[in-house]
Design an enzyme around this catalytic site. Structure first.
Site, mmCIF file in Angstrom:
data_model
loop_
_atom_site.group_PDB
_atom_site.id
_atom_site.type_symbol
_atom_site.label_atom_id
_atom_site.label_comp_id
_atom_site.label_asym_id
_atom_site.label_seq_id
_atom_site.Cartn_x
_atom_site.Cartn_y
_atom_site.Cartn_z
ATOM 1 C CE LYS A 77 -3.965 -1.775 2.552
ATOM 2 N NZ LYS A 77 -4.868 -1.909 3.513
ATOM 3 N N GLY A 140 1.438 1.416 12.874
ATOM 4 C CA GLY A 140 1.991 1.212 11.680
ATOM 5 C C GLY A 140 1.218 1.836 10.509
HETATM 6 P P1 ATR Z 1 2.343 -1.783 8.805
HETATM 7 O O1 ATR Z 1 3.217 -0.458 8.848
HETATM 8 O O2 ATR Z 1 2.555 -2.517 7.479
HETATM 9 O O3 ATR Z 1 1.099 -1.622 9.337
HETATM 10 P P2 ATR Z 1 3.928 -2.608 10.953
HETATM 11 O O4 ATR Z 1 5.043 -1.477 10.870
HETATM 12 O O5 ATR Z 1 4.601 -3.916 11.235
HETATM 13 O O6 ATR Z 1 3.090 -2.989 9.762
HETATM 14 O O7 ATR Z 1 3.002 -2.094 11.983
HETATM 15 C C1 ATR Z 1 2.325 -2.845 12.866
HETATM 16 C C2 ATR Z 1 2.289 -2.475 14.210
HETATM 17 O O8 ATR Z 1 1.878 -3.478 14.862
HETATM 18 C C3 ATR Z 1 3.142 -1.495 14.715
HETATM 19 O O9 ATR Z 1 2.625 -0.675 15.629
HETATM 20 C C4 ATR Z 1 3.920 -2.551 15.658
HETATM 21 O O10 ATR Z 1 4.469 -1.947 16.806
HETATM 22 P P3 ATR Z 1 6.139 -1.545 16.729
HETATM 23 O O11 ATR Z 1 5.846 -0.220 15.831
HETATM 24 O O12 ATR Z 1 6.680 -1.393 18.073
HETATM 25 O O13 ATR Z 1 6.789 -2.513 15.751
HETATM 26 C C5 ATR Z 1 2.715 -3.386 16.199
HETATM 27 N N1 ATR Z 1 3.033 -4.729 16.464
HETATM 28 C C6 ATR Z 1 3.451 -5.718 15.971
HETATM 29 N N2 ATR Z 1 3.751 -6.889 16.498
HETATM 30 C C7 ATR Z 1 3.320 -6.436 18.080
HETATM 31 C C8 ATR Z 1 3.572 -7.264 19.144
HETATM 32 N N3 ATR Z 1 3.956 -8.601 19.407
HETATM 33 N N4 ATR Z 1 3.395 -6.401 20.417
HETATM 34 C C9 ATR Z 1 3.050 -5.008 20.065
HETATM 35 N N5 ATR Z 1 2.811 -4.502 18.992
HETATM 36 C C10 ATR Z 1 3.078 -5.205 17.773
#
Ligand code: ATR
Length: 284
Positions: A77, A140
């Site tokens: 995206k 994210g």
């Molecule tokens: P995208 O930008 O494609 O949506 P992403 O950068 O992986 O994907 O973002 C996903 C969100 O889920 C982020 O806020 C991520 O937290 P971080 O910014 O700290 O990475 C969050 N996220 C994913 N796995 C997580 C987990 N196990 N616990 C807490 N937050 C999580």
């Protein structure tokens, strides 16, 4: 009508599709076929698995071969914004495009995710957003796509909680002109006032992980909404129910509503979403 023109009209089918990686789980083909049936539109909708390094080639090839439009899903995206000639304001604010429309050799990019969420919350589920206290978990791409439209509804407050504080702060800064956005980590979510709405926009559930969701933030007046959806309740929706939320809903409605907005952009007609939502969440 001559035989020849009758023949032509029955063989000309406008082509659409969804590009993602992976994409086999996508419900978009079913949704768009149901929309087409309901509105009497003659379209074909394909599932297109395209890896990140092949995105540009695949989009241009689809366009060259006469395709009319594409839905773009994870993980493309943000990257696909580089390919569009014109972009809607909401796509530009979100920094992400989920719908492409091929018009006279040009690529138009839009983002219907935010309006899809708003329609599901406000129209289908009757959630009042004006003057509400909203907590979003995650910072994210999914969060970036929904903050602008949520702020337009003039909530009293909007807090973004994230595991990595810096990412939440960068988003708050990006939207600082649009409304009152604050940030925190999961373990220090302010709880002086109950939240009217908590939205899970993390990808944790997809990976089978469970962040330390802030249980103190939930009261019996809190509506919980998970942007993720699944055959079984997602970890967030289970947690929300157990923590005593007023209601806990998965994002099937947002999925159908964003699709209806894409369909409208392509075909000039907005299908009725209610029957389709019922059908896909039963047969999902
Ligand atoms: P995208 O930008 O494609 O949506 P992403 O950068 O992986 O994907 O973002 C996903 C969100 O889920 C982020 O806020 C991520 O937290 P971080 O910014 O700290 O990475 C969050 N996220 C994913 N796995 C997580 C987990 N196990 N616990 C807490 N937050 C999580």
């Amino acid at each position: 009508m001559t035989d020849e023109s009758a023949d032509k009209s029955t063989t000309t089918v406008d082509r659409y599709g969804v590009m993602g990686y992976p994409v086999s789980h996508s419900r978009s083909p079913v949704i768009h076929r149901l929309f087409a049936l309901q509105t009497g539109q003659n379209i074909q909708y394909e599932l297109l698995q395209v890896s990140p390094e092949k995105l540009e080639t695949a989009v241009r090839q689809f366009q060259r071969s006469g395709g009319k439009g594409l839905n773009i899903t994870v993980p493309h995206k943000s990257e696909v914004t580089k390919l569009v000639d014109q972009m809607s304001e909401r796509a530009s604010t979100a920094g992400a495009v989920n719908t492409l429309s091929f018009r006279g050799g040009e690529i138009y990019g839009d983002n219907t995710d935010g309006i899809g969420l708003l329609r599901d919350l406000a129209v289908n589920l009757g959630v009042t957003l004006e003057d509400s206290n909203i907590l979003i978990l995650g910072a994210g791409g999914a969060t970036r796509g929904i903050v602008g439209p949520l702020l337009e509804m003039q909530p009293a407050s909007l807090i973004i909680a994230n595991r990595t504080l810096g990412k939440a702060q960068a988003l708050a800064e990006h939207f600082s002109q649009s409304g009152p956005v604050t940030t925190c980590r999961f373990n220090v979510v302010p709880v002086s006032e109950p939240y009217d709405l908590i939205i899970n926009a993390t990808s944790a559930g997809l990976k089978g992980e469970a962040p330390p969701y802030p249980t103190a933030a939930i009261s019996d007046s809190t509506f919980c909404y998970d942007l993720s959806y699944g055959l079984k309740p997602t970890p967030f929706s289970v947690w929300a129910r157990e923590a005593g939320a007023r209601q806990s809903v998965m994002g099937w409605g947002m999925l159908v509503e964003q699709a209806a907005e894409s369909f409208k952009l392509w075909r000039g007609i907005r299908p009725e979403t209610g029957p389709v939502l019922k059908q896909i969440s039963i047969t999902a």
